[in-house]
Design a protein around this motif. Structure first.
Motif, mmCIF file in Angstrom:
data_model
loop_
_atom_site.group_PDB
_atom_site.id
_atom_site.type_symbol
_atom_site.label_atom_id
_atom_site.label_comp_id
_atom_site.label_asym_id
_atom_site.label_seq_id
_atom_site.Cartn_x
_atom_site.Cartn_y
_atom_site.Cartn_z
ATOM 1 N N VAL A 62 -10.797 -6.431 3.587
ATOM 2 C CA VAL A 62 -12.066 -5.867 3.144
ATOM 3 C C VAL A 62 -13.144 -6.931 3.125
ATOM 4 N N VAL A 70 -8.673 4.562 -1.813
ATOM 5 C CA VAL A 70 -9.364 3.298 -2.019
ATOM 6 C C VAL A 70 -8.767 2.533 -3.192
ATOM 7 N N ASP A 71 -8.526 3.227 -4.295
ATOM 8 C CA ASP A 71 -8.016 2.557 -5.489
ATOM 9 C C ASP A 71 -6.635 1.967 -5.254
ATOM 10 N N ILE A 78 -15.376 -1.223 0.683
ATOM 11 C CA ILE A 78 -13.985 -0.762 0.722
ATOM 12 C C ILE A 78 -13.894 0.737 0.983
ATOM 13 N N TYR A 115 0.844 -1.201 0.000
ATOM 14 C CA TYR A 115 0.000 0.000 0.000
ATOM 15 C C TYR A 115 0.880 1.253 0.000
ATOM 16 N N ARG A 162 -5.478 -10.926 -3.107
ATOM 17 C CA ARG A 162 -6.834 -11.475 -3.133
ATOM 18 C C ARG A 162 -6.803 -12.829 -2.443
ATOM 19 N N GLN A 184 -3.481 -4.872 -2.927
ATOM 20 C CA GLN A 184 -3.669 -5.926 -1.933
ATOM 21 C C GLN A 184 -3.891 -7.299 -2.536
ATOM 22 N N TRP A 204 -5.378 0.990 -2.347
ATOM 23 C CA TRP A 204 -5.527 -0.179 -1.474
ATOM 24 C C TRP A 204 -6.025 -1.373 -2.286
ATOM 25 N N ASP A 205 -7.064 -1.156 -3.086
ATOM 26 C CA ASP A 205 -7.659 -2.246 -3.846
ATOM 27 C C ASP A 205 -6.666 -2.838 -4.847
ATOM 28 N N GLU A 206 -5.902 -2.007 -5.514
ATOM 29 C CA GLU A 206 -4.954 -2.481 -6.522
ATOM 30 C C GLU A 206 -3.713 -3.139 -5.909
ATOM 31 N N THR A 234 -10.732 -8.499 -1.292
ATOM 32 C CA THR A 234 -9.453 -7.854 -1.041
ATOM 33 C C THR A 234 -9.075 -8.040 0.422
#
Length: 120
Positions: free
Chosen positions: A102, A81-82, A107, A62, A90, A88, A84-86, A99
C-alpha cells in the motif's frame, strides 16, 4: 508493481478475465512467479509460488484473516480493507506506518478499487 500502475493492471486483468479482478487476482498478477500466474489464471489456485517470501506471507495472513472474519467457506470471503490492513506487515516491523503493498497509496483503492472518502 513495476512500470505498470495498479489501475492499469486492474484494467488489463478485467479485459483478460471478462470481469473485475479481485484483490487477490491483482496480487497474483503482480507477485506470482511466471508459472504460478499461468496456472492461477487457468483456474488452479493450489500450490502457488510468489516472487518473495514477503508476498507469500502477505497472502497467507490475509487469507487467514478472511477465514477468521467470514468463516472457512471461500464463497463467503470478499475483498476487505480492514482485514488487509490488520494482517499485513508494516515497514521495518513497526506497528504503525505504511502497510505492505500500500505504501502511501489509498488502501481502499488498492483493495476495493474505489477511493476512500478521505482521498476522493
Amino acid at each position: 508493481m513495476g512500470c505498470i500502475g495498479f489501475d492499469q493492471h486492474c484494467r488489463n486483468l478485467e479485459k483478460f478475465m471478462g470481469k473485475p479482478p479481485t484483490h487477490y487476482d491483482v496480487l497474483m498478477k503482480t507477485h506470482g512467479t511466471p508459472e504460478s500466474k499461468k496456472i492461477y489464471f487457468e483456474g488452479n489456485h493450489e500450490n502457488l509460488e510468489y516472487c518473495s517470501q514477503t508476498a507469500k506471507e502477505a497472502h497467507e495472513t490475509y487469507l487467514q484473516g478472511l477465514v477468521n472474519k467470514y468463516g472457512e467457506d471461500p464463497a463467503n470471503h470478499k475483498d476487505d480493507v480492514d482485514v488487509w490492513d490488520e494482517s499485513q506487515p508494516r515497514r521495518k516491523g513497526k506497528k504503525k506506518g505504511a502497510t505492505y503493498r500500500v505504501g502511501a497509496s489509498d488502501i481502499h483503492f488498492l483493495v476495493l478499487r474505489t477511493p476512500s472518502s478521505q482521498s476522493a
